[in-house]
Structures are given as C-alpha cells and as structure tokens.
Motif scaffolding. Structure first.
Motif, PDB file in Angstrom:
ATOM      1  N   GLY A 195      69.980  37.568  -0.740  1.00 37.47           N
ATOM      2  CA  GLY A 195      70.959  38.624  -0.962  1.00 37.47           C
ATOM      3  C   GLY A 195      70.612  39.554  -2.105  1.00 37.47           C
ATOM      4  O   GLY A 195      71.436  40.375  -2.515  1.00 37.47           O
ATOM      5  N   VAL A 196      69.396  39.427  -2.627  1.00 40.49           N
ATOM      6  CA  VAL A 196      68.966  40.287  -3.730  1.00 40.49           C
ATOM      7  C   VAL A 196      68.514  41.633  -3.165  1.00 40.49           C
ATOM      8  O   VAL A 196      67.690  41.691  -2.254  1.00 40.49           O
ATOM      9  CB  VAL A 196      67.809  39.638  -4.524  1.00 40.49           C
ATOM     10  N   ARG A 197      69.056  42.698  -3.712  1.00 42.45           N
ATOM     11  CA  ARG A 197      68.734  44.037  -3.237  1.00 42.45           C
ATOM     12  C   ARG A 197      67.754  44.729  -4.171  1.00 42.45           C
ATOM     13  O   ARG A 197      67.783  44.529  -5.382  1.00 42.45           O
ATOM     14  CB  ARG A 197      70.000  44.894  -3.138  1.00 42.45           C
ATOM     15  N   LYS A 198      66.912  45.553  -3.571  1.00 44.07           N
ATOM     16  CA  LYS A 198      66.026  46.392  -4.382  1.00 44.07           C
ATOM     17  C   LYS A 198      65.821  47.726  -3.671  1.00 44.07           C
ATOM     18  O   LYS A 198      65.850  47.793  -2.430  1.00 44.07           O
ATOM     19  CB  LYS A 198      64.687  45.708  -4.641  1.00 44.07           C
ATOM     20  N   ALA A 199      65.659  48.767  -4.462  1.00 45.05           N
ATOM     21  CA  ALA A 199      65.423  50.091  -3.892  1.00 45.05           C
ATOM     22  C   ALA A 199      64.080  50.104  -3.183  1.00 45.05           C
ATOM     23  O   ALA A 199      63.125  49.466  -3.624  1.00 45.05           O
ATOM     24  CB  ALA A 199      65.456  51.150  -4.991  1.00 45.05           C
ATOM     25  N   VAL A 200      64.017  50.806  -2.064  1.00 44.26           N
ATOM     26  CA  VAL A 200      62.779  50.867  -1.298  1.00 44.26           C
ATOM     27  C   VAL A 200      62.257  52.303  -1.287  1.00 44.26           C
ATOM     28  O   VAL A 200      63.012  53.263  -1.430  1.00 44.26           O
ATOM     29  CB  VAL A 200      62.984  50.375   0.150  1.00 44.26           C
ATOM     30  N   SER A 201      60.952  52.441  -1.122  1.00 39.89           N
ATOM     31  CA  SER A 201      60.358  53.769  -1.063  1.00 39.89           C
ATOM     32  C   SER A 201      59.818  54.090   0.329  1.00 39.89           C
ATOM     33  O   SER A 201      59.943  55.214   0.797  1.00 39.89           O
ATOM     34  CB  SER A 201      59.222  53.885  -2.092  1.00 39.89           C
ATOM     35  N   HIS A 202      59.256  53.090   1.004  1.00 44.48           N
ATOM     36  CA  HIS A 202      58.587  53.354   2.278  1.00 44.48           C
ATOM     37  C   HIS A 202      59.550  53.888   3.340  1.00 44.48           C
ATOM     38  O   HIS A 202      59.235  54.826   4.065  1.00 44.48           O
ATOM     39  CB  HIS A 202      57.906  52.080   2.778  1.00 44.48           C
ATOM     40  N   PHE A 203      60.732  53.290   3.447  1.00 44.44           N
ATOM     41  CA  PHE A 203      61.694  53.697   4.474  1.00 44.44           C
ATOM     42  C   PHE A 203      62.770  54.627   3.917  1.00 44.44           C
ATOM     43  O   PHE A 203      63.702  54.993   4.629  1.00 44.44           O
ATOM     44  CB  PHE A 203      62.364  52.456   5.083  1.00 44.44           C
ATOM     45  N   ASN A 204      62.636  54.994   2.669  1.00 49.30           N
ATOM     46  CA  ASN A 204      63.663  55.785   2.005  1.00 49.30           C
ATOM     47  C   ASN A 204      63.974  57.083   2.757  1.00 49.30           C
ATOM     48  O   ASN A 204      65.120  57.376   3.106  1.00 49.30           O
ATOM     49  CB  ASN A 204      63.207  56.075   0.575  1.00 49.30           C
ATOM     50  N   LYS A 205      62.955  57.868   3.005  1.00 43.85           N
ATOM     51  CA  LYS A 205      63.160  59.187   3.606  1.00 43.85           C
ATOM     52  C   LYS A 205      63.680  59.091   5.034  1.00 43.85           C
ATOM     53  O   LYS A 205      64.560  59.864   5.431  1.00 43.85           O
ATOM     54  CB  LYS A 205      61.857  59.976   3.556  1.00 43.85           C
ATOM     55  N   ALA A 206      63.137  58.151   5.801  1.00 44.28           N
ATOM     56  CA  ALA A 206      63.576  58.023   7.192  1.00 44.28           C
ATOM     57  C   ALA A 206      65.056  57.680   7.278  1.00 44.28           C
ATOM     58  O   ALA A 206      65.798  58.262   8.086  1.00 44.28           O
ATOM     59  CB  ALA A 206      62.742  56.958   7.902  1.00 44.28           C
ATOM     60  N   HIS A 207      65.507  56.753   6.443  1.00 46.81           N
ATOM     61  CA  HIS A 207      66.918  56.348   6.488  1.00 46.81           C
ATOM     62  C   HIS A 207      67.839  57.431   5.944  1.00 46.81           C
ATOM     63  O   HIS A 207      68.959  57.611   6.444  1.00 46.81           O
ATOM     64  CB  HIS A 207      67.111  55.023   5.748  1.00 46.81           C
ATOM     65  N   LYS A 208      67.387  58.159   4.952  1.00 48.88           N
ATOM     66  CA  LYS A 208      68.190  59.293   4.476  1.00 48.88           C
ATOM     67  C   LYS A 208      68.312  60.344   5.573  1.00 48.88           C
ATOM     68  O   LYS A 208      69.370  60.973   5.733  1.00 48.88           O
ATOM     69  CB  LYS A 208      67.572  59.890   3.216  1.00 48.88           C
ATOM     70  N   GLY A 209      67.253  60.551   6.335  1.00 50.21           N
ATOM     71  CA  GLY A 209      67.318  61.491   7.447  1.00 50.21           C
ATOM     72  C   GLY A 209      68.309  61.051   8.513  1.00 50.21           C
ATOM     73  O   GLY A 209      69.060  61.870   9.064  1.00 50.21           O
ATOM     74  N   LEU A 210      68.335  59.755   8.806  1.00 44.97           N
ATOM     75  CA  LEU A 210      69.288  59.232   9.794  1.00 44.97           C
ATOM     76  C   LEU A 210      70.726  59.386   9.312  1.00 44.97           C
ATOM     77  O   LEU A 210      71.621  59.734  10.094  1.00 44.97           O
ATOM     78  CB  LEU A 210      68.983  57.758  10.081  1.00 44.97           C
ATOM     79  N   LEU A 211      70.939  59.135   8.021  1.00 44.74           N
ATOM     80  CA  LEU A 211      72.291  59.298   7.476  1.00 44.74           C
ATOM     81  C   LEU A 211      72.699  60.770   7.491  1.00 44.74           C
ATOM     82  O   LEU A 211      73.839  61.108   7.845  1.00 44.74           O
ATOM     83  CB  LEU A 211      72.357  58.751   6.053  1.00 44.74           C
ATOM     84  N   ALA A 212      71.784  61.654   7.108  1.00 46.60           N
ATOM     85  CA  ALA A 212      72.082  63.086   7.124  1.00 46.60           C
ATOM     86  C   ALA A 212      72.426  63.548   8.538  1.00 46.60           C
ATOM     87  O   ALA A 212      73.337  64.363   8.738  1.00 46.60           O
ATOM     88  CB  ALA A 212      70.899  63.877   6.576  1.00 46.60           C
ATOM     89  N   ARG A 213      71.705  63.040   9.516  1.00 45.54           N
ATOM     90  CA  ARG A 213      72.000  63.401  10.908  1.00 45.54           C
ATOM     91  C   ARG A 213      73.395  62.944  11.302  1.00 45.54           C
ATOM     92  O   ARG A 213      74.168  63.694  11.910  1.00 45.54           O
ATOM     93  CB  ARG A 213      70.955  62.800  11.845  1.00 45.54           C
ATOM     94  N   ALA A 214      73.724  61.704  10.952  1.00 48.09           N
ATOM     95  CA  ALA A 214      75.049  61.179  11.300  1.00 48.09           C
ATOM     96  C   ALA A 214      76.153  62.007  10.653  1.00 48.09           C
ATOM     97  O   ALA A 214      77.146  62.364  11.306  1.00 48.09           O
ATOM     98  CB  ALA A 214      75.152  59.716  10.864  1.00 48.09           C
ATOM     99  N   LEU A 215      75.992  62.330   9.377  1.00 45.50           N
ATOM    100  CA  LEU A 215      77.035  63.060   8.657  1.00 45.50           C
ATOM    101  C   LEU A 215      77.152  64.508   9.116  1.00 45.50           C
ATOM    102  O   LEU A 215      78.245  65.086   9.083  1.00 45.50           O
ATOM    103  CB  LEU A 215      76.741  63.028   7.149  1.00 45.50           C
TER     104      LEU A 215
END
Length: 245
Positions: free
Chosen positions: A189-209
């Motif tokens: 359950g330990v979370r850490k910021a990611v870089s590799h998938f960062n942009k792709a997931h932000k793009g998916l969220l932007a599309r949804a919003l």
C-alpha cells in the motif's frame, strides 16, 4: 472548470490558421509579456549557436530554431492540436466528437513558456521554448512570468485542476488549485510518484474531464467523472488527488 495541462517539447508542424496574433489569445493581460518573449526569441534565432545553447538543443535540432525565426509569419493551429506527445496522444483530440471538442477547447488550457497560458482552442504557431529556459536578452522566464501570470490565474473564477509539470508550475503558483499526482502503489500500500506513466494518465484524466457532459465544480465531482471513465483516483488532503497508474 479549468484544467491546466503541461505543454510538450514536440509540436505539430504547419497549420491552417492565420499567423500569430496575441489579440486572438485568451488572457489579454499577458500580451505585453508575450510580446517581449516572442520578440526576444525571434531575435535570438538570428544567432544559431546562441539559440542552440539557450534552448538546450543539439545541432541536429536546428530546424527548431528556424521555426522560432518564423514565429510571426508561420500558420497556426488550436493549442490542443499543436502540442503532441504522450499526454496529447492519450487526450486524443482527433477522435472527439464536435461537442466534446468544443468542451475540450473551453475547459482545457496549456501552460506555456512563450504564452503563459492558452486555452485549448487558442491559435498558436510551432515554436521551441521551455519553462526553465533563460534567454540572453531577458533572463529567466520564471522571473518574468510570475508577477504577470499569478494574478491572472488567481482571478480565474472556475474550479482549477492543475496537471502541470514542475517547470511550468514554477511559472505561477495557484494556491486554490487542486493538484493531481500520478502514483503507483505496491503490495504494502506504499505509494510513490511515477514518471513513466505520468503523462499518459494525465492525458486520460484530461480527456475524461473535458469530454464529460457533467462539469465538475469541486474535488468530489472530479472524482465522480474520473471513476466513470474507469480511472482510479483518491482525494488526498484538501486540495490533492492521487491518480493511480
């Protein structure tokens, strides 16, 4: 709602719109700074070695300097069509229906080293300039943009979702914005910021919003829209959201 995206180093070439006219862009209060930076960038393009050094480019990227030289004369495209790369591939503007695209142009904005911020439908040319750049004739872009851009973004009377990357977040602080962090979670359950998938997931969220008929006005609304699009999100603090990769 206003969703702030990071730009991309890569840009689509060409366009069908009239040449750059700052009067056609959103936030006209920023035009004096836009004029100053654009003029400095075009002037710098006359000196190829200096341009390559200031923009952190290799000799193989000399075409980027040529585009800067043509800044005032080259054709334009809507900002969301101009920027390319992983985030904008996930946003997938070409696949949007007319109504979705109109909402995207209205709800999405792109942070820019050259323009400060532009709405998704604002017409801009191809160019090369990064948020962390220092131009010989005017110095640090952060020092130039902060006093001009922060007041404009503070006065936005909308629910602001901040997806910008570090260099562009430094151009203007937005205390009331909701900041989205892309994270991974291990078996403990330990979370850490990611870089590799960062942009792709932000793009998916932007599309949804941007394409949803519902327009979120708070974090709860953001989470509802994101979950409806199949994304896993969780509120973290008063103005934080974790988006799971």
């Amino acid at each position: 709602m206003l969703v702030l995206l990071p730009p991309s180093e890569t840009k689509a070439i060409g366009g069908t719109g009239a040449p750059l006219d700052h009067a056609a862009l959103s936030c006209p209060e920023l035009n004096p700074v836009r004029d100053k930076i654009a003029s400095a960038l075009v002037e710098l393009a006359d000196d190829l070695p200096a341009s390559l050094a200031a923009l952190d480019l290799s000799e193989r990227q000399a075409d980027e300097v040529s585009r800067n030289a043509e800044l005032w004369r080259s054709p334009t495209l809507p900002a969301l069509a101009r920027y390319t790369g992983v985030l904008y591939d996930s946003l997938d503007l070409p696949s949007m229906k007319k109504g979705e695209r109109e909402r995207a142009f209205r709800r999405l904005a792109v942070a820019s080293a050259l323009f400060g911020v532009v709405r998704g439908g604002d017409p801009i040319p191809a160019y090369r300039l990064s948020g962390g750049s220092v131009l010989p004739s005017i110095g640090s872009l952060t020092a130039l943009w902060r006093p001009a851009l922060e007041p404009v973004l503070r006065e936005v009377d909308e629910f602001v979702v901040d997806l910008r990357s570090g260099a562009y977040a430094n151009l203007a602080r937005i205390p009331d914005a909701v900041v989205v962090r892309v994270v991974s979670e291990d078996a403990r359950g330990v979370r850490k910021a990611v870089s590799h998938f960062n942009k792709a997931h932000k793009g998916l969220l932007a599309r949804a919003l941007s394409t949803s008929r519902a327009e979120p006005s708070d974090v709860r609304g953001l989470i509802r829209v994101a979950k409806a699009a199949g994304l896993r999100v969780e509120k973290t603090g008063e103005r934080g959201v974790d988006l799971f990769a």
